[in-house]
Design a protein around this motif. Structure first.
Motif, PDB file in Angstrom:
ATOM      1  N   UNK A  48      36.337  15.663 -59.764  1.00  0.00           N
ATOM      2  CA  UNK A  48      36.900  14.766 -59.039  1.00  0.00           C
ATOM      3  C   UNK A  48      37.874  15.169 -58.583  1.00  0.00           C
ATOM      4  N   UNK A  49      38.781  14.548 -57.224  1.00  0.00           N
ATOM      5  CA  UNK A  49      39.290  15.014 -55.909  1.00  0.00           C
ATOM      6  C   UNK A  49      40.897  15.635 -56.648  1.00  0.00           C
ATOM      7  N   UNK A  50      40.916  14.937 -57.850  1.00  0.00           N
ATOM      8  CA  UNK A  50      42.722  15.277 -58.589  1.00  0.00           C
ATOM      9  C   UNK A  50      42.337  16.952 -58.823  1.00  0.00           C
ATOM     10  N   UNK A  51      40.913  17.557 -59.043  1.00  0.00           N
ATOM     11  CA  UNK A  51      40.684  18.705 -59.626  1.00  0.00           C
ATOM     12  C   UNK A  51      40.371  19.392 -58.559  1.00  0.00           C
ATOM     13  N   UNK A  52      40.751  19.483 -57.524  1.00  0.00           N
ATOM     14  CA  UNK A  52      40.016  20.054 -56.602  1.00  0.00           C
ATOM     15  C   UNK A  52      40.937  21.801 -56.355  1.00  0.00           C
ATOM     16  N   UNK A  53      42.101  21.600 -56.798  1.00  0.00           N
ATOM     17  CA  UNK A  53      42.887  22.367 -56.575  1.00  0.00           C
ATOM     18  C   UNK A  53      42.387  24.371 -57.338  1.00  0.00           C
ATOM     19  N   UNK A  54      41.696  24.063 -58.100  1.00  0.00           N
ATOM     20  CA  UNK A  54      41.191  24.912 -58.495  1.00  0.00           C
ATOM     21  C   UNK A  54      39.814  25.612 -57.086  1.00  0.00           C
ATOM     22  N   UNK A  55      39.732  24.578 -56.426  1.00  0.00           N
ATOM     23  CA  UNK A  55      38.317  25.443 -55.443  1.00  0.00           C
ATOM     24  C   UNK A  55      38.723  26.585 -54.323  1.00  0.00           C
ATOM     25  N   UNK A  56      40.005  26.939 -53.996  1.00  0.00           N
ATOM     26  CA  UNK A  56      40.257  27.602 -52.447  1.00  0.00           C
ATOM     27  C   UNK A  56      39.937  28.972 -53.697  1.00  0.00           C
ATOM     28  N   UNK A  57      40.664  28.617 -54.942  1.00  0.00           N
ATOM     29  CA  UNK A  57      41.121  30.570 -55.145  1.00  0.00           C
ATOM     30  C   UNK A  57      39.713  30.643 -56.332  1.00  0.00           C
ATOM     31  N   UNK A  58      39.194  30.525 -56.500  1.00  0.00           N
ATOM     32  CA  UNK A  58      37.776  30.419 -56.911  1.00  0.00           C
ATOM     33  C   UNK A  58      37.048  30.479 -55.634  1.00  0.00           C
ATOM     34  N   UNK A  59      36.351  30.209 -54.284  1.00  0.00           N
ATOM     35  CA  UNK A  59      36.073  30.362 -53.758  1.00  0.00           C
ATOM     36  C   UNK A  59      36.166  31.638 -52.645  1.00  0.00           C
ATOM     37  N   UNK A  60      37.299  32.111 -53.019  1.00  0.00           N
ATOM     38  CA  UNK A  60      37.917  32.925 -52.397  1.00  0.00           C
ATOM     39  C   UNK A  60      37.085  34.482 -53.078  1.00  0.00           C
ATOM     40  N   UNK A  61      37.409  33.922 -54.932  1.00  0.00           N
ATOM     41  CA  UNK A  61      37.054  35.272 -55.446  1.00  0.00           C
ATOM     42  C   UNK A  61      34.859  35.307 -55.364  1.00  0.00           C
ATOM     43  N   UNK A  62      34.440  34.375 -56.106  1.00  0.00           N
ATOM     44  CA  UNK A  62      33.307  33.992 -54.867  1.00  0.00           C
ATOM     45  C   UNK A  62      32.627  34.980 -53.614  1.00  0.00           C
ATOM     46  N   UNK A  63      33.320  34.536 -52.762  1.00  0.00           N
ATOM     47  CA  UNK A  63      33.091  35.138 -51.112  1.00  0.00           C
ATOM     48  C   UNK A  63      33.155  36.673 -51.820  1.00  0.00           C
ATOM     49  N   UNK A  64      34.459  37.709 -52.233  1.00  0.00           N
ATOM     50  CA  UNK A  64      34.883  38.265 -52.352  1.00  0.00           C
ATOM     51  C   UNK A  64      33.875  39.751 -53.290  1.00  0.00           C
ATOM     52  N   UNK A  65      33.175  39.116 -53.899  1.00  0.00           N
ATOM     53  CA  UNK A  65      31.337  39.006 -55.007  1.00  0.00           C
ATOM     54  C   UNK A  65      30.316  39.319 -54.016  1.00  0.00           C
ATOM     55  N   UNK A  66      30.696  38.750 -53.114  1.00  0.00           N
ATOM     56  CA  UNK A  66      28.958  38.624 -52.339  1.00  0.00           C
ATOM     57  C   UNK A  66      29.314  39.727 -51.425  1.00  0.00           C
ATOM     58  N   UNK A  67      30.768  40.134 -50.629  1.00  0.00           N
ATOM     59  CA  UNK A  67      30.581  41.335 -49.595  1.00  0.00           C
ATOM     60  C   UNK A  67      31.565  41.933 -49.602  1.00  0.00           C
ATOM     61  N   UNK A  68      32.362  42.099 -50.727  1.00  0.00           N
ATOM     62  CA  UNK A  68      33.374  43.070 -50.906  1.00  0.00           C
ATOM     63  C   UNK A  68      33.374  44.048 -51.621  1.00  0.00           C
ATOM     64  N   UNK A  69      32.992  43.374 -52.910  1.00  0.00           N
ATOM     65  CA  UNK A  69      32.857  44.597 -54.001  1.00  0.00           C
ATOM     66  C   UNK A  69      32.426  45.331 -54.229  1.00  0.00           C
ATOM     67  N   UNK A  70      32.494  46.680 -54.933  1.00  0.00           N
ATOM     68  CA  UNK A  70      31.683  48.305 -54.977  1.00  0.00           C
ATOM     69  C   UNK A  70      30.840  47.724 -56.607  1.00  0.00           C
ATOM     70  N   UNK A  71      29.427  48.089 -55.436  1.00  0.00           N
ATOM     71  CA  UNK A  71      28.705  48.241 -56.546  1.00  0.00           C
ATOM     72  C   UNK A  71      28.628  49.189 -57.314  1.00  0.00           C
ATOM     73  N   UNK A  72      28.195  49.588 -58.362  1.00  0.00           N
ATOM     74  CA  UNK A  72      28.565  50.359 -59.429  1.00  0.00           C
ATOM     75  C   UNK A  72      27.876  51.222 -59.685  1.00  0.00           C
ATOM     76  N   UNK A  73      26.129  50.554 -59.449  1.00  0.00           N
ATOM     77  CA  UNK A  73      24.716  51.252 -59.806  1.00  0.00           C
ATOM     78  C   UNK A  73      24.058  51.869 -57.858  1.00  0.00           C
ATOM     79  N   UNK A  74      24.864  51.378 -57.216  1.00  0.00           N
ATOM     80  CA  UNK A  74      24.986  51.276 -55.484  1.00  0.00           C
ATOM     81  C   UNK A  74      25.359  52.443 -55.136  1.00  0.00           C
ATOM     82  N   UNK A  75      26.793  52.304 -55.844  1.00  0.00           N
ATOM     83  CA  UNK A  75      28.062  53.285 -55.474  1.00  0.00           C
ATOM     84  C   UNK A  75      27.878  53.106 -53.625  1.00  0.00           C
TER      85      UNK A  75
END
Length: 259
Positions: free
Chosen positions: A111-138
């Motif tokens: 719901x709209x009143x719970x959307x405060x979590x949107x930005x922090x979670x989406x930033x973490x999701x984006x970081x995991x997709x494009x930035x975070x180091x992949x250990x097994x691939x180095x």
């Protein structure tokens, strides 16, 4: 009329070399299995996308010579700059269309009143997709950007997040994201990979007056012959006279060559 809104997608890929898994088919299967957790779909499509093309020249440094003569060295990899906004104020209406971005689907259902979590979670999701180091691939992930006719494969050079609105408790409610990418395209089976990322995993269409299922299939799939598959997906028994405002599901279909 197709009412689908295509969103810019950023996909994290496990490997640029499809031969690594033993066969292209096996590698593409592994990629397909990872996609649901590695697709980031923007909330608001960017108003501006910058593509930079550069050429490198050598300039011979002859002592005492006047002027210069440039000698071609190489074509530099294309660079792509993306800027988009994440908004967790609840002011951005969601279109409730199915999306391969599972995290986005869950957040959009709040719901709209719970959307405060949107930005922090989406930033973490984006970081995991494009930035975070992949250990097994180095290394960091390889990235595919898909938006309309734009298809770009590359690596992240820089990511910046500018938070410019906060809740009273300090939770970021709005952020401007900038990604700088450099092209890297060794994918041997890029055509097959893109077929896995069809821009419409499932689309919806609202029938307008005068439309029939043959015309809709011709517009969407470029062939009328898929009408039976569409009718089956929607449980239609009488599909010659469709009622206006009826919502149809248009599933992804494997196209066959015209006979």
């Amino acid at each position: 009329m197709d009412t689908t809104i295509n969103k810019l997608r950023i996909i994290s890929l496990p490997s640029p070399d499809t031969s690594a898994a033993g066969s292209p088919a096996a590698a593409l299967g592994a990629i397909a299995g990872a996609l649901l957790t590695k697709i980031f779909e923007v909330q608001i499509n960017p108003e501006q996308i910058t593509r930079n093309f550069g050429i490198k020249y050598r300039e011979p440094n002859a002592p005492g010579a006047n002027g210069s003569e440039f000698q071609f060295d190489k074509v530099n990899p294309e660079e792509l700059e993306l800027r988009f906004i994440l908004d967790g104020t609840g002011a951005v209406l969601q279109n409730n269309m199915p999306s391969p971005d599972m995290v986005g689907n869950l957040l959009n259902a709040l719901p709209a009143e719970a959307q405060a979590a949107y930005v922090p979670v989406k930033v973490l999701q984006l970081q995991a997709a494009v930035y975070d180091f992949i250990d097994e691939k180095h290394r960091t992930p390889f990235i595919l950007v898909q938006y309309g006719k734009l298809v770009f494969m590359g690596l992240l050079m820089n990511m910046s997040v500018n938070y410019n609105l906060f809740s009273p408790s300090g939770i970021p409610l709005r952020a401007e994201v900038t990604l700088n990418l450099k092209a890297h395209t060794p994918f041997k089976d890029s055509a097959a990979l893109l077929s896995l990322l069809s821009p419409d995993l499932t689309r919806r269409h609202q029938v307008v007056a005068g439309e029939n299922i043959l015309r809709i299939c011709d517009d969407v799939y470029e062939a009328e012959k898929y009408y039976l598959e569409v009718a089956k997906a929607n449980g239609l028994t009488n599909f010659r006279n469709l009622k206006p405002l009826t919502n149809l599901i248009l599933p992804p279909l494997e196209k066959t060559p015209a006979s």
